[in-house]
Design a protein around this motif. Structure first.
Motif, PDB file in Angstrom:
ATOM      1  N   TYR A   1       0.782  -1.232   0.000  1.00 62.83           N
ATOM      2  CA  TYR A   1       0.000   0.000   0.000  1.00 62.83           C
ATOM      3  C   TYR A   1       0.819   1.290   0.000  1.00 62.83           C
ATOM      4  CZ  TYR A   1       0.432  -0.547   5.075  1.00 62.83           C
ATOM      5  OH  TYR A   1       0.912  -0.725   6.336  1.00 62.83           O
ATOM      6  N   PHE A   2       2.143   1.203   0.142  1.00 62.59           N
ATOM      7  CA  PHE A   2       2.939   2.436  -0.014  1.00 62.59           C
ATOM      8  C   PHE A   2       3.130   2.763  -1.485  1.00 62.59           C
ATOM      9  CE2 PHE A   2       4.600   0.748   4.075  1.00 62.59           C
ATOM     10  CZ  PHE A   2       4.010   1.711   4.858  1.00 62.59           C
ATOM     11  N   HIS A   3       2.901   1.752  -2.306  1.00 63.99           N
ATOM     12  CA  HIS A   3       3.093   1.910  -3.744  1.00 63.99           C
ATOM     13  C   HIS A   3       1.710   2.050  -4.353  1.00 63.99           C
ATOM     14  CE1 HIS A   3       6.093   0.530  -7.012  1.00 63.99           C
ATOM     15  NE2 HIS A   3       5.443   1.602  -7.349  1.00 63.99           N
ATOM     16  N   SER A   4       1.382   3.218  -4.875  1.00 60.18           N
ATOM     17  CA  SER A   4       0.032   3.384  -5.405  1.00 60.18           C
ATOM     18  C   SER A   4       0.045   4.073  -6.756  1.00 60.18           C
ATOM     19  CB  SER A   4      -0.801   4.225  -4.432  1.00 60.18           C
ATOM     20  OG  SER A   4      -2.044   4.507  -5.013  1.00 60.18           O
ATOM     21  N   HIS A   5      -0.744   3.534  -7.658  1.00 64.41           N
ATOM     22  CA  HIS A   5      -0.918   4.213  -8.936  1.00 64.41           C
ATOM     23  C   HIS A   5      -2.329   4.799  -9.036  1.00 64.41           C
ATOM     24  CE1 HIS A   5       2.961   2.914 -10.128  1.00 64.41           C
ATOM     25  NE2 HIS A   5       2.656   1.654  -9.938  1.00 64.41           N
ATOM     26  N   VAL A   6      -3.031   4.812  -7.907  1.00 62.72           N
ATOM     27  CA  VAL A   6      -4.403   5.336  -7.878  1.00 62.72           C
ATOM     28  C   VAL A   6      -4.355   6.806  -7.472  1.00 62.72           C
ATOM     29  CG1 VAL A   6      -6.562   5.181  -6.565  1.00 62.72           C
ATOM     30  CG2 VAL A   6      -5.386   3.105  -7.294  1.00 62.72           C
ATOM     31  N   ASP A   7      -5.108   7.657  -8.163  1.00 64.65           N
ATOM     32  CA  ASP A   7      -5.166   9.054  -7.726  1.00 64.65           C
ATOM     33  C   ASP A   7      -6.618   9.502  -7.596  1.00 64.65           C
ATOM     34  OD1 ASP A   7      -6.099   9.633 -10.247  1.00 64.65           O
ATOM     35  OD2 ASP A   7      -4.194  10.438 -10.969  1.00 64.65           O
ATOM     36  N   ALA A   8      -6.791  10.777  -7.237  1.00 61.88           N
ATOM     37  CA  ALA A   8      -8.144  11.300  -6.993  1.00 61.88           C
ATOM     38  C   ALA A   8      -9.015  11.175  -8.240  1.00 61.88           C
ATOM     39  CB  ALA A   8      -8.058  12.754  -6.547  1.00 61.88           C
ATOM     40  N   GLY A   9      -8.408  11.317  -9.409  1.00 64.48           N
ATOM     41  CA  GLY A   9      -9.166  11.192 -10.658  1.00 64.48           C
ATOM     42  C   GLY A   9      -9.775   9.802 -10.787  1.00 64.48           C
ATOM     43  N   ASP A  10      -8.991   8.765 -10.437  1.00 56.25           N
ATOM     44  CA  ASP A  10      -9.507   7.395 -10.508  1.00 56.25           C
ATOM     45  C   ASP A  10     -10.630   7.187  -9.488  1.00 56.25           C
ATOM     46  OD1 ASP A  10      -7.424   6.734 -12.327  1.00 56.25           O
ATOM     47  OD2 ASP A  10      -6.044   6.475 -10.645  1.00 56.25           O
ATOM     48  N   ILE A  11     -10.433   7.763  -8.297  1.00 54.73           N
ATOM     49  CA  ILE A  11     -11.441   7.585  -7.241  1.00 54.73           C
ATOM     50  C   ILE A  11     -12.740   8.287  -7.643  1.00 54.73           C
ATOM     51  CG2 ILE A  11     -11.983   8.126  -4.825  1.00 54.73           C
ATOM     52  CD1 ILE A  11      -8.855   7.804  -4.369  1.00 54.73           C
ATOM     53  N   ALA A  12     -12.592   9.494  -8.187  1.00 53.67           N
ATOM     54  CA  ALA A  12     -13.785  10.242  -8.629  1.00 53.67           C
ATOM     55  C   ALA A  12     -14.506   9.481  -9.739  1.00 53.67           C
ATOM     56  CB  ALA A  12     -13.375  11.631  -9.110  1.00 53.67           C
ATOM     57  N   ALA A  13     -13.726   8.954 -10.685  1.00 56.17           N
ATOM     58  CA  ALA A  13     -14.346   8.230 -11.811  1.00 56.17           C
ATOM     59  C   ALA A  13     -15.064   6.976 -11.323  1.00 56.17           C
ATOM     60  CB  ALA A  13     -13.276   7.863 -12.842  1.00 56.17           C
ATOM     61  N   THR A  14     -14.620   6.429 -10.188  1.00 58.39           N
ATOM     62  CA  THR A  14     -15.245   5.231  -9.627  1.00 58.39           C
ATOM     63  C   THR A  14     -16.505   5.593  -8.825  1.00 58.39           C
ATOM     64  OG1 THR A  14     -13.067   4.217  -9.418  1.00 58.39           O
ATOM     65  CG2 THR A  14     -14.833   3.246  -8.085  1.00 58.39           C
ATOM     66  N   ALA A  15     -16.345   6.593  -7.920  1.00 56.16           N
ATOM     67  CA  ALA A  15     -17.421   6.840  -6.951  1.00 56.16           C
ATOM     68  C   ALA A  15     -18.503   7.793  -7.468  1.00 56.16           C
ATOM     69  CB  ALA A  15     -16.820   7.401  -5.663  1.00 56.16           C
ATOM     70  N   ALA A  16     -18.093   8.859  -8.171  1.00 58.29           N
ATOM     71  CA  ALA A  16     -19.076   9.900  -8.528  1.00 58.29           C
ATOM     72  C   ALA A  16     -20.224   9.369  -9.383  1.00 58.29           C
ATOM     73  CB  ALA A  16     -18.363  11.074  -9.204  1.00 58.29           C
ATOM     74  N   PRO A  17     -19.961   8.556 -10.431  1.00 59.53           N
ATOM     75  CA  PRO A  17     -21.094   8.090 -11.240  1.00 59.53           C
ATOM     76  C   PRO A  17     -22.112   7.277 -10.438  1.00 59.53           C
ATOM     77  CG  PRO A  17     -19.010   7.717 -12.383  1.00 59.53           C
ATOM     78  CD  PRO A  17     -18.672   8.131 -10.984  1.00 59.53           C
ATOM     79  N   ILE A  18     -21.632   6.517  -9.444  1.00 61.71           N
ATOM     80  CA  ILE A  18     -22.556   5.715  -8.623  1.00 61.71           C
ATOM     81  C   ILE A  18     -23.474   6.660  -7.831  1.00 61.71           C
ATOM     82  CG2 ILE A  18     -22.671   4.111  -6.660  1.00 61.71           C
ATOM     83  CD1 ILE A  18     -19.923   2.985  -7.612  1.00 61.71           C
ATOM     84  N   LEU A  19     -22.874   7.723  -7.289  1.00 56.77           N
ATOM     85  CA  LEU A  19     -23.642   8.652  -6.459  1.00 56.77           C
ATOM     86  C   LEU A  19     -24.608   9.485  -7.308  1.00 56.77           C
ATOM     87  CD1 LEU A  19     -20.681   9.765  -4.145  1.00 56.77           C
ATOM     88  CD2 LEU A  19     -22.574   8.229  -3.540  1.00 56.77           C
ATOM     89  N   THR A  20     -24.106   9.939  -8.471  1.00 53.77           N
ATOM     90  CA  THR A  20     -24.961  10.773  -9.336  1.00 53.77           C
ATOM     91  C   THR A  20     -26.158   9.956  -9.832  1.00 53.77           C
ATOM     92  OG1 THR A  20     -22.906  11.800 -10.074  1.00 53.77           O
ATOM     93  CG2 THR A  20     -24.905  12.418 -11.259  1.00 53.77           C
ATOM     94  N   ALA A  21     -25.875   8.715 -10.221  1.00 53.21           N
ATOM     95  CA  ALA A  21     -26.965   7.888 -10.765  1.00 53.21           C
ATOM     96  C   ALA A  21     -28.050   7.678  -9.717  1.00 53.21           C
ATOM     97  CB  ALA A  21     -26.402   6.538 -11.223  1.00 53.21           C
ATOM     98  N   ALA A  22     -27.649   7.482  -8.465  1.00 47.75           N
ATOM     99  CA  ALA A  22     -28.648   7.182  -7.432  1.00 47.75           C
ATOM    100  C   ALA A  22     -29.318   8.431  -6.877  1.00 47.75           C
ATOM    101  CB  ALA A  22     -27.976   6.414  -6.292  1.00 47.75           C
ATOM    102  N   LEU A  23     -28.565   9.538  -6.806  1.00 45.77           N
ATOM    103  CA  LEU A  23     -29.069  10.687  -6.038  1.00 45.77           C
ATOM    104  C   LEU A  23     -29.309  11.931  -6.887  1.00 45.77           C
ATOM    105  CD1 LEU A  23     -26.601  10.129  -3.052  1.00 45.77           C
ATOM    106  CD2 LEU A  23     -29.039   9.577  -3.071  1.00 45.77           C
ATOM    107  N   GLY A  24     -28.855  11.892  -8.137  1.00 44.39           N
ATOM    108  CA  GLY A  24     -29.097  13.018  -9.043  1.00 44.39           C
ATOM    109  C   GLY A  24     -28.011  14.076  -8.981  1.00 44.39           C
ATOM    110  N   ALA A  25     -28.052  15.000  -9.954  1.00 43.22           N
ATOM    111  CA  ALA A  25     -27.011  16.022 -10.060  1.00 43.22           C
ATOM    112  C   ALA A  25     -27.136  17.077  -8.970  1.00 43.22           C
ATOM    113  CB  ALA A  25     -27.082  16.683 -11.436  1.00 43.22           C
TER     114      ALA A  25
END
Ligand SMILES: Cc1ncc(COP(=O)(O)O)c(C=O)c1O
Length: 478
Positions: free
Chosen positions: A272-296
């Motif tokens: 876990y000290f070695h990461s290729h994940v950044d905020a952009g990846d996290i946003a691309a993962t989480a935001a669509p799930i939230l927008t789809a369920a709860l709206g813009a």
């Protein structure tokens, strides 16, 4: 010399680069800075902090325009750092009355603050209600009752977000995972129900404005963010149905990782000290799930701490001593876990000899701190000892040594540094801008470190003075 070392992967655009034999940060010679300001010294980059603040906000806004970043100020509540990220439009997460006061001192409007914590006192709650902040994140039904009482006594309505337990585990180390019922944080579905009933019964004192989760720190597994987002999406929809007039945001916390390991051949066994994940990846993962369920129209909050400030600073240490033992060099720095407390939990921070940054002849060394404690070392003393004890107790385990090492030993045993590194040299310890200055302490009579910031014009400003001997004794001269 390994191929990886020759590539000098610690060089990072203008932020860190080698000129002659010297390591520069935003064009400033770090060896000279150690000479003029002393060590240990934290050196922050204003440019990098601004880039991080913009990048983190942009990451979620790209997917969901109604998004805000509440910087987890526990990562670095230095007033200059708070003011700087505030200028970039970042809001704040605070975790105590002290951090709330610092946020106010740094000029943050109460509407830009959220307040977390598992044991808020009545006095801290009162502070958060006067004037009212954006949200108090509630950790238990007991706490909600306390908040309601404090709010009623003041004749105000507390804006609260309920912290849920999303049932997410793994991805980091147990001490910094917070998303399961094994941790002390948040509320189960049943506890949230109790809170919702309490809020319905006391509408004059409580407004349920949001739902909050935070799954841990340095979380490198995108699947865990997806899991947390699905939990939030589903739970938030039912809470909003009960409180449609008040419910306005979901808060998915922080935990965004950074990449601490610069050399593949020095990677820690635990990944876990070695990461290729950044905020952009996290946003691309989480935001669509939230927008789809709860709206813009729903507001998405995030609370990154580490990802805002870690890679915006280095800590400069000086080599004070040396030992050659069984052909191995031990380097004794003036900087140990009283200055870099996460190193005491076995955290990996990459090191570069700032005044020999161009030397290509390297050697593996044991690097240690000055404190009177065997764990004050930049390798995993505990893990190495546990592994040796297991192998001694059961020799058959030798067949599984590689696996055991991967599970038990968190950091590499040696640091590859220029072979001539020795007393008087300056070691730059990278990615130390989060959680270190905040946790620094006086253990072993050590003075807490100074910090400077390199401005975008190259000017160096002190943002925290080094403690003096008076700071060490003042509270005890009573
Ligand atoms: C509630 C909460 N939010 C955000 C953070 C920030 O975490 P990180 O620095 O890993 O982003 C923490 C860290 O402990 C936290 O407890």
């Amino acid at each position: 010399m390994t191929e990886a070392f020759r590539l000098r992967p610690f060089e990072d655009g203008d932020f860190l680069r080698v000129e002659g034999d010297r390591l520069l940060l935003d064009g400033v010679d770090l060896t000279a800075l150690a000479g003029s300001h002393g060590t240990p010294l934290f050196v922050y980059s204003a440019r990098r902090l601004r880039e991080n603040a913009r990048g983190l906000q942009e990451a979620f806004r790209r997917h969901h325009p109604k998004s805000s970043v509440c910087f987890a100020s526990k990562a670095c509540a230095n007033l200059s750092v708070l003011r700087l990220v505030g200028e970039e439009g970042v809001d704040l997460e605070v975790n105590s009355g002290g951090e709330l006061q610092k946020a106010r001192r740094a000029g943050f409007d109460p509407s830009r603050l959220v307040f977390n914590g598992v044991a808020k006192s009545e006095a801290e709650i009162a502070l958060a209600l006067d004037p009212p902040i954006k949200a108090i994140n509630v950790d238990s039904p007991f706490e909600l009752a306390r908040i309601a009482d404090v709010a009623s006594a003041r004749g105000v309505r507390a804006r609260v977000a309920l912290r849920g337990v999303p049932g997410v585990e793994g991805g980091s180390t147990a001490g910094i995972e917070t998303g399961s019922t094994r941790s002390k944080f948040g509320m189960t579905a049943g506890e949230i129900e109790v809170c919702l009933d309490m809020a319905a019964a006391r509408p004059d004192a409580i407004a349920v404005v949001g739902l909050h989760v935070h799954i841990g720190s340095q979380m490198t597994d995108l699947g865990l963010y997806a899991q947390a987002a699905r939990y939030v999406a589903q739970r938030a929809a039912t809470i909003r149905d009960r409180f449609p007039a008040d419910f306005a945001h979901v808060n998915i916390g922080g935990g965004f990782p950074i990449n601490y390991v610069k050399y593949d051949d020095q990677s820690a066994a635990i990944g876990y000290f070695h990461s290729h994940v950044d905020a952009g990846d996290i946003a691309a993962t989480a935001a669509p799930i939230l927008t789809a369920a709860l709206g813009a129209g729903i507001e998405i909050l995030t609370e990154p701490g580490r990802a805002m400030t870690s890679n915006a600073a280095v800590c400069l240490a000086r080599v004070e001593g040396i030992k050659e033992r069984d052909g191995i060099r031990w380097l004794y720095l003036d900087t140990g876990y009283s200055v870099l407390p996460e190193s005491g939990f076995g955290w990996y921070f990459h090191m570069v000899t700032a005044n020999r940054a161009a030397e290509s002849e390297t050697a593996a060394m044991r690097v240690v701190g000055p404190l009177c404690d065997s764990i004050d070392v930049y390798f995993d003393m505990e893990g190495e000892s546990k592994l040796a004890a297991l192998l001694a107790a059961e020799p058959a385990l030798g067949a599984h040594e590689a696996l055991l090492r991967r599970k038990l030993v968190q950091t590499p045993p040696f640091r590859e540094l220029p072979a001539g590194t020795g007393p008087g040299d300056v070691i730059a310890i990278l990615d130390t801008g989060a959680y270190q200055v905040e946790m620094a302490n006086h253990y072993c009579g050590r003075l807490r470190p100074a910090a400077v910031m390199v401005g975008q014009d190259g000017a160096v400003t002190t943002i925290r003075r080094r403690d003096t001997l008076d700071d060490l004794i003042a509270a005890e001269e009573v």
